[in-house]
Design an enzyme around this catalytic site. Structure first.
Site, short mmCIF file in Angstrom:
data_model
loop_
_atom_site.label_atom_id
_atom_site.label_comp_id
_atom_site.label_asym_id
_atom_site.label_seq_id
_atom_site.Cartn_x
_atom_site.Cartn_y
_atom_site.Cartn_z
N ASP A 1 6.87 -21.79 11.35
CA ASP A 1 5.82 -22.59 10.61
C ASP A 1 6.30 -24.12 10.34
O ASP A 1 5.35 -24.95 10.62
CB ASP A 1 5.03 -21.96 9.33
CG ASP A 1 3.98 -22.78 8.90
OD1 ASP A 1 3.16 -22.98 9.47
OD2 ASP A 1 4.03 -23.06 7.70
N MET B 1 1.97 2.29 3.89
CA MET B 1 2.46 3.32 3.37
C MET B 1 3.56 3.14 2.56
O MET B 1 4.39 4.06 1.80
CB MET B 1 2.62 4.54 4.50
CG MET B 1 1.40 4.82 4.97
SD MET B 1 0.26 5.58 4.08
CE MET B 1 -1.25 5.35 5.17
N CYS B 2 3.99 1.99 2.23
CA CYS B 2 5.24 1.69 1.46
C CYS B 2 4.80 1.67 -0.01
O CYS B 2 3.74 1.24 -0.43
CB CYS B 2 5.75 0.30 1.69
SG CYS B 2 6.30 -0.13 3.08
N HIS B 3 5.87 2.21 -0.81
CA HIS B 3 5.57 2.30 -2.30
C HIS B 3 5.89 1.13 -2.89
O HIS B 3 6.91 0.25 -2.40
CB HIS B 3 6.53 3.49 -2.74
CG HIS B 3 6.29 4.83 -2.26
ND1 HIS B 3 6.80 5.21 -1.24
CD2 HIS B 3 5.52 5.93 -2.96
CE1 HIS B 3 6.26 6.62 -1.07
NE2 HIS B 3 5.64 6.96 -2.01
N MET C 1 12.14 -1.43 4.56
CA MET C 1 11.09 -2.24 4.78
C MET C 1 11.13 -3.49 4.17
O MET C 1 10.69 -4.39 4.68
CB MET C 1 9.87 -1.45 4.52
CG MET C 1 9.56 0.12 5.34
SD MET C 1 9.76 -0.39 7.14
CE MET C 1 8.57 -1.79 7.42
N GLU C 2 11.48 -3.28 2.92
CA GLU C 2 11.75 -4.67 2.03
C GLU C 2 12.46 -5.55 2.87
O GLU C 2 12.43 -6.87 2.97
CB GLU C 2 11.76 -4.42 0.61
CG GLU C 2 10.85 -3.76 -0.13
CD GLU C 2 10.50 -2.33 0.18
OE1 GLU C 2 9.53 -1.82 -0.27
OE2 GLU C 2 11.35 -1.66 0.89
#
Length: 159
Positions: free
Chosen positions: A126, A74-76, A111-112
């Site tokens: 990793d 749902m992120c733009h 969110m970014e």
């Protein structure tokens, strides 16, 4: 506060930001990677066989921030104007990752920033997993955000 990610049928939707004003927005997130002191020492000395862990992880975090809308449904998609990832450590067994993301837009970049530090930490894991598989990532948290109609936020205590 009302949740806005649901339509009239109670189903998921992307929030309509058409009428929101463009403002400067910034968010900073933080995470930790806990590891053996020997692993942290090798990272800092550049003695990991896969290459410069911090350089690769930093680029991974920047790339992830730019692709957040492809990870989080749902992120733009946002035109990011700046991304900065910085590292520090406790000198023993914890690597700290802080990411700050900026934009001028109609929605925030929390969110970014969270995605940036998460991808950075995953890349550290990793690149070092051959040495140590029991590294621990987290907690991952938003430290601060500014801009937008909901105003500024500052986490009460820093990690």
């Amino acid at each position: 506060m009302e949740l806005t990610h649901f339509n009239e049928q109670g189903r998921a939707r992307m929030v309509d930001i058409s009428d929101k004003e463009v403002t400067s927005r910034e968010a900073t997130a933080h995470t930790t990677v806990s590891m053996d002191s020997s692993t942290l020492t090798r990272i800092k000395e550049g003695k990991i066989g896969k290459g410069d862990v911090l350089a690769v992880a930093q680029v991974a975090g920047i790339m992830a921030a730019k692709k957040t809308s492809e990870w989080i449904p749902m992120c733009h998609p946002l035109p990011l104007t700046g991304i900065n990832i910085v590292f520090s450590d406790n000198g023993l067994d914890e690597l700290y990752i802080e990411g700050t993301v900026k934009t001028k837009g109609k929605t925030g970049v929390e969110m970014e920033a969270l995605t940036a530090v998460s991808a950075t930490a995953l890349t550290v894991y990793d690149m070092c997993k051959a040495l140590q598989k029991d590294m621990v990532i987290g907690p991952t948290q938003l430290l601060a955000k500014s801009g937008g109609k909901n105003g500024d936020y500052q986490r009460p205590t820093t990690p």
